[in-house]
Design a protein around this motif. Structure first.
Motif, PDB file in Angstrom:
ATOM      1  N   ALA A 120      -2.684   6.026   5.414  1.00  0.00           N
ATOM      2  CA  ALA A 120      -2.106   4.697   5.607  1.00  0.00           C
ATOM      3  C   ALA A 120      -0.648   4.803   6.041  1.00  0.00           C
ATOM      4  O   ALA A 120      -0.158   3.972   6.823  1.00  0.00           O
TER       5      ALA A 120
ATOM      6  N   HIS B 141      -5.975   4.141   1.672  1.00  0.00           N
ATOM      7  CA  HIS B 141      -6.045   2.942   2.506  1.00  0.00           C
ATOM      8  C   HIS B 141      -6.185   3.324   3.976  1.00  0.00           C
ATOM      9  O   HIS B 141      -5.921   4.460   4.375  1.00  0.00           O
TER      10      HIS B 141
ATOM     11  N   GLU C 200       0.813  -1.212   0.000  1.00  0.00           N
ATOM     12  CA  GLU C 200       0.000   0.000   0.000  1.00  0.00           C
ATOM     13  C   GLU C 200       0.851   1.268   0.000  1.00  0.00           C
ATOM     14  O   GLU C 200       0.365   2.352  -0.361  1.00  0.00           O
TER      15      GLU C 200
END
Length: 222
Positions: free
Chosen positions: A178, A101, A93
């Motif tokens: 994220a 995310h 990610e």
């Protein structure tokens, strides 16, 4: 860039890559042996949410690090980089937009990485238990690990641990990315904001120390 993060920081340092158990990603461990003839035990350091091990316990302020002091006191000192930090592998990610995310590496997930590291260390050093030293956010997975595996932990020292704070009621949960890169300037501004002008002149971390970290491959921090 991650390969540069894995370079030994001392001639006697050993480095290891260990399977994290998540999608073939590996966690990175550093080991600096005791400076004495007989070790007093193994210590595992868990960093916070900003600095990997190279820029925290192993970073030498004016030629001396926290790790050096522990080794001189007779301990074998290990340091773990959580996934996404330092010499450990990066989450897939992290190759995409950070806001696309949910936050990565939450304490409930990375406690498994602490257990993996601890068991690897105990097997390598032929010991039954180890000591933990944690900084800031690292206290969260450390506390979870110690609660689940108390026989593996001899002592635990938490430096600036996180604690619960009461905030305004009905405050919406913040939206967090994220992952995030932290620059030297951002980190210095954070120290300045937290300490204020009265403490900064005598603060142990000087601006030249942060400038020195920018010469290391671990910058940006995450």
């Amino acid at each position: 860039m991650t390969e540069a993060h894995r370079a030994p920081l001392d001639p006697t340092e050993q480095t290891f890559l260990v399977d994290s158990g998540r999608e073939a990603l590996r966690i990175f461990l550093r080991r600096l042996p005791s400076a004495g003839s007989a070790s007093r035990g193994s210590v595992l350091y868990l960093h916070g949410a900003t600095f990997p091990s190279a820029l925290s316990i192993a970073f030498r302020f004016s030629g001396r690090s926290w790790r050096d002091a522990l080794c001189e006191a007779g301990f074998d000192v290990w340091a773990l980089d959580f996934l996404g930090f330092g010499g450990s592998d990066r989450y897939a990610e992290m190759e995409t937009e950070a806001l696309a995310h949910e936050p990565l590496g939450l304490a409930g997930e990375v406690v498994a990485h602490v257990e993996t590291a601890a068991r690897f260390i105990l097997d390598n050093d032929c010991r039954k238990h180890l000591s933990l030293i944690t900084h800031s956010w690292g206290s969260m997975p450390a506390g979870l690990f110690a609660a689940r595996h108390p026989t593996l932990v001899g002592r635990i020292v938490m430096f600036a641990p996180l604690c619960q704070r009461e905030g305004p009621r009905y405050t919406p949960r913040p939206t967090l990315p994220a992952w995030k890169l932290v620059t030297n300037d951002e980190q210095w501004a954070r120290f300045d904001r937290l300490c204020g002008p009265d403490l900064m002149p005598t603060f142990v971390l000087l601006s030249q120390h942060l400038r020195n970290t920018s010469k290391r491959p671990d910058n940006p921090k995450r």
